[in-house]
Write an enzyme that holds these catalytic residues in place. Sequence first.
Site, PDB file in Angstrom:
ATOM      1  CG  ASP A 116      16.087 -17.544  -9.495  1.00 54.86           C
ATOM      2  OD1 ASP A 116      16.753 -16.676 -10.101  1.00 54.86           O
ATOM      3  OD2 ASP A 116      14.945 -17.352  -9.058  1.00 54.86           O
TER       4      ASP A 116
ATOM      5  CD  GLU B 201      22.568 -22.001 -15.029  1.00 57.21           C
ATOM      6  OE1 GLU B 201      23.610 -22.131 -15.696  1.00 57.21           O
ATOM      7  OE2 GLU B 201      21.571 -21.373 -15.432  1.00 57.21           O
TER       8      GLU B 201
ATOM      9  CB  SER C  91      18.404  19.424   2.714  1.00 59.34           C
ATOM     10  OG  SER C  91      17.091  19.170   2.376  1.00 59.34           O
TER      11      SER C  91
ATOM     12  CG  ASP D 241       8.951  10.444  -0.419  1.00 57.91           C
ATOM     13  OD1 ASP D 241       9.826  10.892   0.357  1.00 57.91           O
ATOM     14  OD2 ASP D 241       7.739  10.540  -0.216  1.00 57.91           O
TER      15      ASP D 241
ATOM     16  NE  ARG E 230      20.294  15.138   4.854  1.00 57.29           N
ATOM     17  CZ  ARG E 230      19.660  16.105   5.504  1.00 57.29           C
ATOM     18  NH1 ARG E 230      18.706  15.800   6.354  1.00 57.29           N
ATOM     19  NH2 ARG E 230      19.960  17.356   5.293  1.00 57.29           N
TER      20      ARG E 230
ATOM     21  CD  GLU F 186      16.625   9.574  -0.986  1.00 51.24           C
ATOM     22  OE1 GLU F 186      17.789  10.001  -0.930  1.00 51.24           O
ATOM     23  OE2 GLU F 186      15.690  10.070  -0.353  1.00 51.24           O
TER      24      GLU F 186
ATOM     25  CB  CYS G 118     -18.472 -16.928   6.434  1.00 55.44           C
ATOM     26  SG  CYS G 118     -18.616 -15.217   5.900  1.00 55.44           S
TER      27      CYS G 118
HETATM   28  S1  IVH Z   1      20.638  15.793  -4.373  1.00 50.66           S
HETATM   29  C1  IVH Z   1      23.755  18.309  -2.790  1.00 50.66           C
HETATM   30  N1  IVH Z   1      19.390  14.012  -5.807  1.00 50.66           N
HETATM   31  O1  IVH Z   1      15.794  14.574  -1.482  1.00 50.66           O
HETATM   32  C2  IVH Z   1      22.877  17.177  -3.058  1.00 50.66           C
HETATM   33  N2  IVH Z   1      18.646  14.375  -3.580  1.00 50.66           N
HETATM   34  O2  IVH Z   1      14.549  16.987  -0.278  1.00 50.66           O
HETATM   35  C3  IVH Z   1      21.558  17.306  -2.424  1.00 50.66           C
HETATM   36  N3  IVH Z   1      16.776  12.933  -2.904  1.00 50.66           N
HETATM   37  O3  IVH Z   1      17.975  14.987   1.231  1.00 50.66           O
HETATM   38  C4  IVH Z   1      20.665  16.161  -2.695  1.00 50.66           C
HETATM   39  N4  IVH Z   1      16.603  11.842  -4.808  1.00 50.66           N
HETATM   40  O4  IVH Z   1      17.550  12.583   0.403  1.00 50.66           O
HETATM   41  C5  IVH Z   1      19.456  14.623  -4.609  1.00 50.66           C
HETATM   42  N5  IVH Z   1      18.384  12.452  -7.198  1.00 50.66           N
HETATM   43  C6  IVH Z   1      18.471  13.053  -6.005  1.00 50.66           C
HETATM   44  C7  IVH Z   1      17.600  12.743  -4.947  1.00 50.66           C
HETATM   45  C8  IVH Z   1      17.717  13.429  -3.742  1.00 50.66           C
HETATM   46  C9  IVH Z   1      16.135  11.982  -3.584  1.00 50.66           C
HETATM   47  C10 IVH Z   1      16.462  13.340  -1.517  1.00 50.66           C
HETATM   48  C11 IVH Z   1      17.684  13.500  -0.650  1.00 50.66           C
HETATM   49  C12 IVH Z   1      17.580  14.907  -0.106  1.00 50.66           C
HETATM   50  C13 IVH Z   1      16.130  15.199  -0.273  1.00 50.66           C
HETATM   51  C14 IVH Z   1      15.912  16.712  -0.335  1.00 50.66           C
END
Ligand code: IVH
Length: 700
Positions: free
Chosen positions: A34, A36, A83, A119, A138, A203, A461
């Site tokens: 760290d 350096e 999604s 998540d 998003r 993510e 206490c």
């Molecule tokens: S693929 C066309 N890959 O999960 C691509 N999504 O419930 C569609 N997420 O909105 C998404 N890890 O925010 C993809 N390895 C991963 C992911 C991922 C987390 C999230 C993403 C998506 C949500 C859907």
Amino acid sequence: MDTDPLRQRLEDLRREIHYHNHRYHVLDAPVISDAEFDRLVVELGQIESTHPDWVTPDSPSQRAGAQPSEKFEKVRHPRPILSLANAFGADDARAWFERIRKLDDRVERAQFVVEPKIDGLSVLLHYRDGVFVQGATRGDGEVGEDITANLRTIKAIPLRIPLLAVDDGRSTMDHAGQLALFRGPQPPSASHRLPSHLAVRGEVYIPIRDFEQLNRRLEENGEKTYLNPRNTAAGSLRQLDPAITATRPLTLLVYQVVHAEGGEVPSSQWELLEWLKALGFPVTDIARRFDSLEEAIAYSATWDEGRDRLPYEADGMVIKLDDLRLAADLGFVGKDPRGATAFKFPAREVTTRLNAIGVAVGRTGVLTPYAVLQPVEIGGVVVERATLHNFDYIAEKDIREGDRVLVKRAGEVIPYVIGPVTEVRSGAELPYQPPQTCPACGQGVEHFEGEVAWYCVNAACPAQLVRNVEHFVSKGAMDINGLGIRIVEQLITAGLVRDVADLYTLTRDQLLGLEGFADRKADNLLGGISESANQPLQRLIAALGIHGVGEVSAADLSRQFPSLDLLAAASEEQLQMVEGIGPNIAAAIVDWFGRERNRKVLEKLKTAGVWPIASPSTVSGPSSGSLSGLTFVVTGALPTLSREGVKEFIESHGGKVTDSVSKKTSYLVLGEAPGSKYDKAQALGVKVIGEEELRKMCRS
Ligand code: IVH
């Protein structure tokens, strides 16, 4: 080519800093200390401050450089951000496969890539000619918010791609003092020209361990704790002041290219992940490619079982067609692409009865409510207690004793109460009233301006004293062997210990008078106590338990103030000149040393000879040492050193500690009951040593 040597130096520095950042934050395999690294950053700052016109948006100095904004601008995404449809279990996943097989024959022979479904928060990162220019949330999938300044603060996000590598990570100076930089192996992008505009999706999340640490710090400081890593990550990204975002332990993993113009990208998901990784992006290391759906399902199921081993919260795995052209041809249903499905893990949320609300008294006197639950199994673990965060949370959610409550357990995070199920109330449940008195000593409780916590301010206490002594003797502090919580309670109940200094005047006869103490046990304990008197100053400072002063700030303070006399005499202004000490902690230190009771404890410690003076080597900082340039990973319980202790030990000898084993790990330090890191180290051929060997490496 620029011929100005200073300008050239600036470029070299930036490249080197980017490289080491990537090694540290993405690969988890740093190659310099760290100290350096800090020197490189300081030098960069010096050049840029004398030539402000040379500052570019991709300079590492710009990570937290933006002004707070009034609000976020809207950005339209180049293409809708999709999604995923959910599959709950293997049969659902098979049904997905059947559906798409009917639509296209190629699906029959398709390969699958399985990735974790983190998540976190989906973000889109735009690169123009390899430079990070914009980042967005998003939003509704069509339009998101421009959070570029906040995303810039996340060190795992490359500000420029592809990342140029320096040979082995160590800068080399030739005789003319010029930094010689080498180009590392080029990414396997030779066949894929980097698009002039590339938009990558990933993510953003907070690792579970960092989340827990953040909450512990907030709780100790009487501040509001966060509910879960995801909400915290979301809130941190939507801060109007990027300086605040920069203090949050955010990181990310990328998995998709949403837009590519003027260049090429791989058309297989598997190769795409490899390509993104080679460009310098953080990519999951548990993705796998399979020839059949059944194998993909089986692999996803192993992570359902093993989800507690993941360093982040995941709500499932994603099964994707490897062939991205085929996936695109299949189109989508609503917002869900047909070419992928989310293999969801069962939710770890259950309802149970809240039998009572208990209140714990912390070391600083903070009162923390917790839920005493009707024991219930959540994902294979029986849960009896859960956190209720603070009294405001109970009031906001109107959580009452006797309620049926929804409880969540995610990853290794302590289970928490989401809220009551009000529909099933009997009518006998009454709104909860926070205690007016301390549950341990019965004295009145107080609330400080600007904090959410209630405190027991009674310095005598017993509950606080127990926590105080427990902290004082813990491994990261004075590290007194053989002094567990039971004995601490015994000593306090017997009136032998009224403050931490009393430990040093305990006699053999006093100990022999306690239940369970025979000669040997008494001698061992006295030996452990007297040995601890030789602990270095930074340990003693950390042991005092001053509000906000942990091991790191204690080490910083001991460098600046090499004795407790000097520290006690320091003003708030002087204290604030120390790295990491802000106005609140400075005030807390001055307040602590100003209290009569604490002054008496210090006097007693001095009389007992517990008065370390920092040696010059500690004062100048551990920039070099016998472990310099080496990277360690620790697994299992070591014979004498705690997790914090071993980290401190290694760092104080110039080494570096990281969380996960990679090819670049120099040594795995192995203790009792090791985790999966041991298997990984064996697989990678990383050298494995014990605590004793580690200590030997530092004796010269
Ligand atoms: S693929 C066309 N890959 O999960 C691509 N999504 O419930 C569609 N997420 O909105 C998404 N890890 O925010 C993809 N390895 C991963 C992911 C991922 C987390 C999230 C993403 C998506 C949500 C859907």
